[in-house]
Enzyme design. Structure first.
Site, PDB file in Angstrom:
ATOM      1  CG  HIS A   1     -14.264   3.549 -11.416  1.00 38.16           C
ATOM      2  ND1 HIS A   1     -14.109   2.369 -12.090  1.00 38.16           N
ATOM      3  CD2 HIS A   1     -14.814   3.219 -10.219  1.00 38.16           C
ATOM      4  CE1 HIS A   1     -14.552   1.367 -11.354  1.00 38.16           C
ATOM      5  NE2 HIS A   1     -14.986   1.854 -10.203  1.00 38.16           N
TER       6      HIS A   1
ATOM      7  CE  LYS B   1     -10.876   1.991  -9.602  1.00 33.65           C
ATOM      8  NZ  LYS B   1     -10.471   1.736  -8.232  1.00 33.65           N
TER       9      LYS B   1
HETATM   10  N1  LIG Z   1     -13.544  -2.558  -1.911  1.00 30.25           N
HETATM   11  C1  LIG Z   1     -14.331  -1.617  -2.388  1.00 30.25           C
HETATM   12  O1  LIG Z   1     -15.543  -1.798  -2.571  1.00 30.25           O
HETATM   13  C2  LIG Z   1     -13.726  -0.283  -2.693  1.00 30.25           C
HETATM   14  C3  LIG Z   1     -14.546   0.822  -2.971  1.00 30.25           C
HETATM   15  C4  LIG Z   1     -13.936   2.068  -3.188  1.00 30.25           C
HETATM   16  C5  LIG Z   1     -12.549   2.173  -3.149  1.00 30.25           C
HETATM   17  N2  LIG Z   1     -11.791   1.056  -2.898  1.00 30.25           N
HETATM   18  C6  LIG Z   1     -10.337   1.109  -2.783  1.00 30.25           C
HETATM   19  O2  LIG Z   1     -10.022   1.525  -1.457  1.00 30.25           O
HETATM   20  C7  LIG Z   1      -8.802   2.271  -1.476  1.00 30.25           C
HETATM   21  C8  LIG Z   1      -9.055   3.658  -0.893  1.00 30.25           C
HETATM   22  O3  LIG Z   1      -9.965   4.334  -1.727  1.00 30.25           O
HETATM   23  P1  LIG Z   1     -10.302   5.879  -1.528  1.00 30.25           P
HETATM   24  O4  LIG Z   1     -11.160   6.252  -2.678  1.00 30.25           O
HETATM   25  O5  LIG Z   1     -10.796   6.097  -0.149  1.00 30.25           O
HETATM   26  O6  LIG Z   1      -8.845   6.511  -1.707  1.00 30.25           O
HETATM   27  P2  LIG Z   1      -8.199   7.766  -0.971  1.00 30.25           P
HETATM   28  O7  LIG Z   1      -9.227   8.844  -0.842  1.00 30.25           O
HETATM   29  O8  LIG Z   1      -6.923   8.063  -1.675  1.00 30.25           O
HETATM   30  O9  LIG Z   1      -7.912   7.203   0.499  1.00 30.25           O
HETATM   31  C9  LIG Z   1      -6.808   6.443   0.871  1.00 30.25           C
HETATM   32  C10 LIG Z   1      -6.362   7.006   2.204  1.00 30.25           C
HETATM   33  O10 LIG Z   1      -5.357   6.153   2.765  1.00 30.25           O
HETATM   34  C11 LIG Z   1      -4.326   6.987   3.260  1.00 30.25           C
HETATM   35  N3  LIG Z   1      -3.084   6.231   3.341  1.00 30.25           N
HETATM   36  C12 LIG Z   1      -2.050   6.173   2.456  1.00 30.25           C
HETATM   37  N4  LIG Z   1      -1.089   5.366   2.927  1.00 30.25           N
HETATM   38  C13 LIG Z   1      -1.514   4.912   4.125  1.00 30.25           C
HETATM   39  C14 LIG Z   1      -0.944   4.067   5.100  1.00 30.25           C
HETATM   40  N5  LIG Z   1       0.261   3.523   4.957  1.00 30.25           N
HETATM   41  N6  LIG Z   1      -1.663   3.812   6.226  1.00 30.25           N
HETATM   42  C15 LIG Z   1      -2.888   4.353   6.412  1.00 30.25           C
HETATM   43  N7  LIG Z   1      -3.453   5.191   5.522  1.00 30.25           N
HETATM   44  C16 LIG Z   1      -2.782   5.463   4.391  1.00 30.25           C
HETATM   45  C17 LIG Z   1      -4.261   8.140   2.272  1.00 30.25           C
HETATM   46  O11 LIG Z   1      -3.592   9.255   2.835  1.00 30.25           O
HETATM   47  P3  LIG Z   1      -2.936  10.365   1.815  1.00 30.25           P
HETATM   48  O12 LIG Z   1      -4.049  10.835   0.931  1.00 30.25           O
HETATM   49  O13 LIG Z   1      -2.439  11.414   2.749  1.00 30.25           O
HETATM   50  O14 LIG Z   1      -1.853   9.636   1.080  1.00 30.25           O
HETATM   51  C18 LIG Z   1      -5.743   8.409   2.055  1.00 30.25           C
HETATM   52  O15 LIG Z   1      -6.281   9.248   3.064  1.00 30.25           O
HETATM   53  C19 LIG Z   1      -8.351   2.278  -2.938  1.00 30.25           C
HETATM   54  O16 LIG Z   1      -7.486   1.177  -3.124  1.00 30.25           O
HETATM   55  C20 LIG Z   1      -9.651   2.083  -3.696  1.00 30.25           C
HETATM   56  O17 LIG Z   1      -9.475   1.573  -4.988  1.00 30.25           O
HETATM   57  C21 LIG Z   1     -12.348  -0.145  -2.662  1.00 30.25           C
END
Ligand SMILES: NC(=O)c1ccc[n+]([C@@H]2O[C@H](COP(=O)([O-])OP(=O)(O)OC[C@H]3O[C@@H](n4cnc5c(N)ncnc54)[C@H](OP(=O)(O)O)[C@@H]3O)[C@@H](O)[C@H]2O)c1
Length: 268
Positions: free
Chosen positions: A158, A162
């Site tokens: 990845h 990540k």
């Molecule tokens: N299910 C799937 O197929 C899949 C695919 C890709 C990713 N994911 C997962 O999805 C999650 C997000 O991935 P990402 O790549 O988008 O990560 P990311 O870019 O770090 O996005 C997470 C977002 O959530 C915000 N956040 C943090 N605490 C929060 C809260 N209490 N309430 C609301 N928002 C909050 C963060 O803000 P700040 O940056 O300001 O802290 C950030 O903007 C991860 O767990 C990842 O592993 C899942």
């Protein structure tokens, strides 16, 4: 046209959250009602439309998660594991369906989902891609068919940002292997192998790489001393996860309370 499905996105400021917002705004059958970020985020109170580089849509990014649940028919959570307990409490309070797409969940989180599931429809999808959903079924099938003279490894790579490792998908592939090997007590094994030690038998070996911008590669390798079967999934972009999450939400709003997976969505 039927009434639009109202969706809210937890973590709309993140890489995945922004894509989900874009996909919702492009879909005629869907309507965005709210998007959230963490308390203290510089994006708090900014317009969601501006966040994705389009014109304002009159919805301000909130750091009050109850706003997500008030109006929406379904909440999609791509935020952070530490927010899950509060999101589950609100899903129960409002009796609203929720797609849990965050990864890196603890056993305690999984127990909380199970406890909440008699009160609202929940879909736990550590990987929302349709290809991975199919891969999970194929891996279970192959694990069941092959004798234990075949070693099994889950290999992933990845992007460098990540944070959780192994990925939620690697762990889900491990679960699929264990299901296929039911009754044989396969244990998880995390490389590297200590020097001078042989790989233990009846184990699932996990290898993790973090590099550059890879959206996500997963392989399951079944190898004997004479042959190898490799099942591989590669994602070219993150849109597949956003599109899969929307497919899941469209399906989940018609379900009774319970805990579902992407496999249920494809089995419809
Ligand atoms: N299910 C799937 O197929 C899949 C695919 C890709 C990713 N994911 C997962 O999805 C999650 C997000 O991935 P990402 O790549 O988008 O990560 P990311 O870019 O770090 O996005 C997470 C977002 O959530 C915000 N956040 C943090 N605490 C929060 C809260 N209490 N309430 C609301 N928002 C909050 C963060 O803000 P700040 O940056 O300001 O802290 C950030 O903007 C991860 O767990 C990842 O592993 C899942």
């Amino acid at each position: 046209m039927n009434r639009q499905i109202k969706l809210a996105v937890a973590g709309c400021t993140g890489k995945m959250g922004r894509l989900v917002v874009q996909e919702i705004m492009a879909a005629p059958d869907l309507l965005l009602t709210a998007g959230s970020t963490r308390v203290g985020s510089p994006y708090s109170d900014k317009d969601v439309g501006e966040l994705i580089g389009s014109k304002p849509i009159g919805i301000n990014i909130t750091s009050a998660p109850q706003t997500l649940f008030k109006e929406a028919d379904c909440v999609i959570d791509f935020s952070h594991p530490y927010a899950l307990t509060e999101h589950l409490d609100l899903a129960v309070l409002y009796g609203k369906p929720m797609v849990v797409a965050v990864t890196g969940l603890t056993e305690d989180h999984k127990r909380q989902m199970l406890e909440a599931s008699p009160k609202c429809p929940l879909l736990y999808a550590p990987n929302t891609s349709l290809g991975i959903t199919l891969l999970l079924s194929l891996v279970e099938q192959v694990a069941r068919a092959l004798p234990d003279s075949f070693d099994v490894d889950v290999v992933e790579i990845h992007h460098r940002h990540k944070k959780d490792a192994p990925s939620g998908t690697s762990l889900a592939l491990g679960q699929a292997i264990k299901k296929g090997k039911e009754g044989q007590n396969y244990a998880d094994y995390y490389y590297p192998l200590p020097a001078q030690e042989l790989r233990p038998t009846s184990t699932i070996g996990y290898s993790v790489s973090r590099s550059g911008g890879f959206p996500g590669d997963h392989s399951v390798v079944f190898a004997s001393e004479g042959e190898v079967i490799e099942l591989k999934h590669r994602s070219f972009n993150r849109q597949i996860y956003a599109q899969g999450a929307l497919k899941a939400a469209r399906w989940l709003i018609h379900q009774q309370p319970g805990l579902y997976s992407m496999k249920d969505v494809l089995a419809k």
